[in-house]
Design a protein around this motif. Structure first.
Motif, short mmCIF file in Angstrom:
data_model
loop_
_atom_site.label_atom_id
_atom_site.label_comp_id
_atom_site.label_asym_id
_atom_site.label_seq_id
_atom_site.Cartn_x
_atom_site.Cartn_y
_atom_site.Cartn_z
N VAL A 37 0.87 -1.17 0.00
CA VAL A 37 0.00 0.00 0.00
C VAL A 37 0.90 1.21 0.00
CG1 VAL A 37 -1.74 1.29 1.28
CG2 VAL A 37 -1.82 -1.19 1.24
N SER A 38 0.65 2.11 -0.91
CA SER A 38 1.47 3.30 -1.02
C SER A 38 1.24 4.21 0.18
CB SER A 38 1.12 4.05 -2.31
OG SER A 38 1.78 5.28 -2.35
N ALA A 39 2.32 4.68 0.78
CA ALA A 39 2.19 5.59 1.91
C ALA A 39 1.58 6.91 1.48
CB ALA A 39 3.57 5.82 2.54
N SER A 40 1.71 7.24 0.21
CA SER A 40 1.18 8.52 -0.27
C SER A 40 -0.06 8.33 -1.14
CB SER A 40 2.27 9.25 -1.05
OG SER A 40 2.65 8.48 -2.17
N SER A 41 -0.81 7.25 -0.90
CA SER A 41 -1.97 6.98 -1.75
C SER A 41 -3.01 8.09 -1.67
CB SER A 41 -2.60 5.64 -1.41
OG SER A 41 -3.17 5.68 -0.12
N GLU A 42 -3.05 8.82 -0.57
CA GLU A 42 -3.99 9.93 -0.45
C GLU A 42 -3.60 11.08 -1.36
OE1 GLU A 42 -6.93 9.83 1.15
OE2 GLU A 42 -6.40 7.74 1.51
N SER A 43 -2.34 11.15 -1.76
CA SER A 43 -1.90 12.24 -2.62
C SER A 43 -2.17 11.95 -4.10
CB SER A 43 -0.41 12.52 -2.41
OG SER A 43 0.34 11.39 -2.80
N ILE A 44 -2.68 10.78 -4.41
CA ILE A 44 -3.03 10.43 -5.79
C ILE A 44 -4.42 10.94 -6.09
CG2 ILE A 44 -3.38 8.53 -7.42
CD1 ILE A 44 -0.48 8.81 -6.48
N SER A 45 -4.54 11.70 -7.16
CA SER A 45 -5.83 12.23 -7.57
C SER A 45 -6.48 11.27 -8.57
CB SER A 45 -5.63 13.61 -8.22
OG SER A 45 -6.83 14.04 -8.83
N VAL A 46 -7.69 10.85 -8.26
CA VAL A 46 -8.47 9.99 -9.14
C VAL A 46 -9.75 10.76 -9.47
CG1 VAL A 46 -9.63 7.76 -9.40
CG2 VAL A 46 -7.55 7.93 -8.02
N GLN A 47 -9.87 11.17 -10.72
CA GLN A 47 -11.03 11.97 -11.15
C GLN A 47 -11.84 11.18 -12.18
OE1 GLN A 47 -11.84 14.99 -9.86
NE2 GLN A 47 -10.11 14.70 -8.48
N PRO A 48 -12.94 10.54 -11.74
CA PRO A 48 -13.78 9.79 -12.68
C PRO A 48 -14.96 10.63 -13.17
CG PRO A 48 -14.35 9.18 -10.46
CD PRO A 48 -13.27 10.21 -10.36
N ARG A 49 -15.41 10.32 -14.36
CA ARG A 49 -16.68 10.86 -14.86
C ARG A 49 -17.29 9.83 -15.79
NH1 ARG A 49 -16.28 12.91 -20.00
NH2 ARG A 49 -14.16 13.31 -20.69
N ILE A 50 -18.61 9.86 -15.88
CA ILE A 50 -19.34 8.87 -16.67
C ILE A 50 -20.10 9.59 -17.77
CG2 ILE A 50 -21.14 7.09 -16.63
CD1 ILE A 50 -20.45 6.57 -13.73
N SER A 51 -20.07 9.02 -18.96
CA SER A 51 -20.87 9.55 -20.07
C SER A 51 -21.52 8.37 -20.79
CB SER A 51 -19.99 10.37 -21.02
OG SER A 51 -19.01 9.55 -21.62
N PRO A 52 -22.66 8.57 -21.41
CA PRO A 52 -23.45 9.81 -21.42
C PRO A 52 -24.21 9.97 -20.10
CG PRO A 52 -24.58 8.12 -22.68
CD PRO A 52 -23.27 7.52 -22.22
N GLN A 53 -24.69 11.16 -19.89
CA GLN A 53 -25.53 11.48 -18.74
C GLN A 53 -26.92 11.81 -19.25
OE1 GLN A 53 -25.11 11.46 -15.44
NE2 GLN A 53 -23.00 10.75 -15.55
N PRO A 54 -27.98 11.42 -18.61
CA PRO A 54 -28.03 10.51 -17.49
C PRO A 54 -27.66 9.08 -17.92
CG PRO A 54 -30.26 10.98 -18.22
CD PRO A 54 -29.34 11.83 -19.03
N VAL A 55 -27.25 8.30 -16.93
CA VAL A 55 -26.85 6.92 -17.18
C VAL A 55 -28.11 6.07 -17.32
CG1 VAL A 55 -25.59 4.94 -16.27
CG2 VAL A 55 -24.73 7.26 -15.87
N HIS A 56 -28.13 5.21 -18.36
CA HIS A 56 -29.28 4.34 -18.62
C HIS A 56 -28.87 2.87 -18.49
CE1 HIS A 56 -32.29 7.22 -20.03
NE2 HIS A 56 -31.26 7.90 -20.50
N ALA A 57 -29.74 2.09 -17.88
CA ALA A 57 -29.51 0.65 -17.75
C ALA A 57 -29.61 -0.01 -19.12
CB ALA A 57 -30.54 0.05 -16.79
N GLY A 58 -28.81 -1.03 -19.33
CA GLY A 58 -28.89 -1.81 -20.56
C GLY A 58 -28.10 -1.23 -21.70
N SER A 59 -27.48 -0.08 -21.54
CA SER A 59 -26.64 0.47 -22.61
C SER A 59 -25.25 0.74 -22.04
CB SER A 59 -27.25 1.73 -23.19
OG SER A 59 -27.38 2.71 -22.19
N SER A 60 -24.27 0.70 -22.88
CA SER A 60 -22.89 0.86 -22.45
C SER A 60 -22.62 2.31 -22.02
CB SER A 60 -21.94 0.47 -23.57
OG SER A 60 -20.61 0.57 -23.15
N SER A 61 -21.98 2.46 -20.89
CA SER A 61 -21.54 3.76 -20.41
C SER A 61 -20.02 3.78 -20.42
CB SER A 61 -22.03 4.01 -18.98
OG SER A 61 -23.43 4.09 -18.94
#
Length: 144
Positions: A37-61
Motif C-alpha cells: 500500500v502506497s504511503a502517499s496513496s492519499e496524494s493520488i488524484s483519481v477523477q472519474p466521470r461517466i458519459s453519457p448522462q443521465p446513465v441508462h440501464a442496458g446500454s454501455s456507459s
C-alpha cells in the motif's frame, strides 16, 4: 512379535499457546507482505466521470478516469479494474478493465444492467506496484 506404538507427549497449555501465537504472527506477516500500500496513496488524484448522462440501464456507459500525482503530473502505466455493484445485495457485480488513452487518462466501458443506485469501485495498481482504491456512487441509473 512385539508391536510398537508411537506415543507423543501431551503438549502443555503454554506450548500450545506459543504455537498458536507464532502461527498467527507468521500468517499476518505473510498476508501484509504480499500487499503493498502506497504511503502517499492519499496524494493520488483519481477523477472519474461517466458519459453519457443521465446513465441508462442496458446500454454501455463510458467511464473516464484521470490519474495524477501530488504535483498534478499524469500517472501513466497504471492498471485499473472497474467494478460496478448495485447498492442492494443479491446482484452480481459487473467488471471492466480500463485502457490508457493518453498519459494519465484511462477509459472503461461498463453496462449498468439494472436501473437503480450503483457503487463503482476503482481497483488501481500504480506503476510502482502499490495499490489504491476509490469509490464513486452512481445514483439513479434510469431504465431505457
Amino acid at each position: 512379535m512385539k508391536s510398537f506404538l508411537l506415543r507423543s507427549r501431551p503438549r502443555t497449555a503454554p506450548g500450545r499457546c506459543t504455537g498458536c501465537i507464532v502461527s498467527v504472527c507468521l500468517a499476518a506477516f505473510v498476508i501484509t507482505g504480499c500487499h503493498r500500500v502506497s504511503a502517499s496513496s492519499e496524494s493520488i488524484s483519481v477523477q472519474p466521470r461517466i458519459s453519457p448522462q443521465p446513465v441508462h440501464a442496458g446500454s454501455s456507459s463510458t467511464i473516464h478516469i484521470q490519474l495524477a500525482n501530488a504535483s498534478a503530473q499524469p500517472i501513466s502505466h497504471a492498471q485499473i479494474t472497474v467494478e460496478g455493484d448495485m447498492s442492494h445485495p443479491g446482484m452480481a457485480p459487473v467488471f471492466a478493465d480500463a485502457a490508457e488513452t493518453l498519459p494519465g487518462s484511462y477509459q472503461a466501458h461498463i453496462n449498468f444492467n439494472m436501473p437503480g443506485d450503483w457503487i463503482v469501485l476503482f481497483h488501481i495498481k500504480l506503476p510502482d506496484g502499490s495499490r489504491i482504491e476509490r469509490q464513486l456512487d452512481v445514483k439513479g441509473v434510469q431504465s431505457n
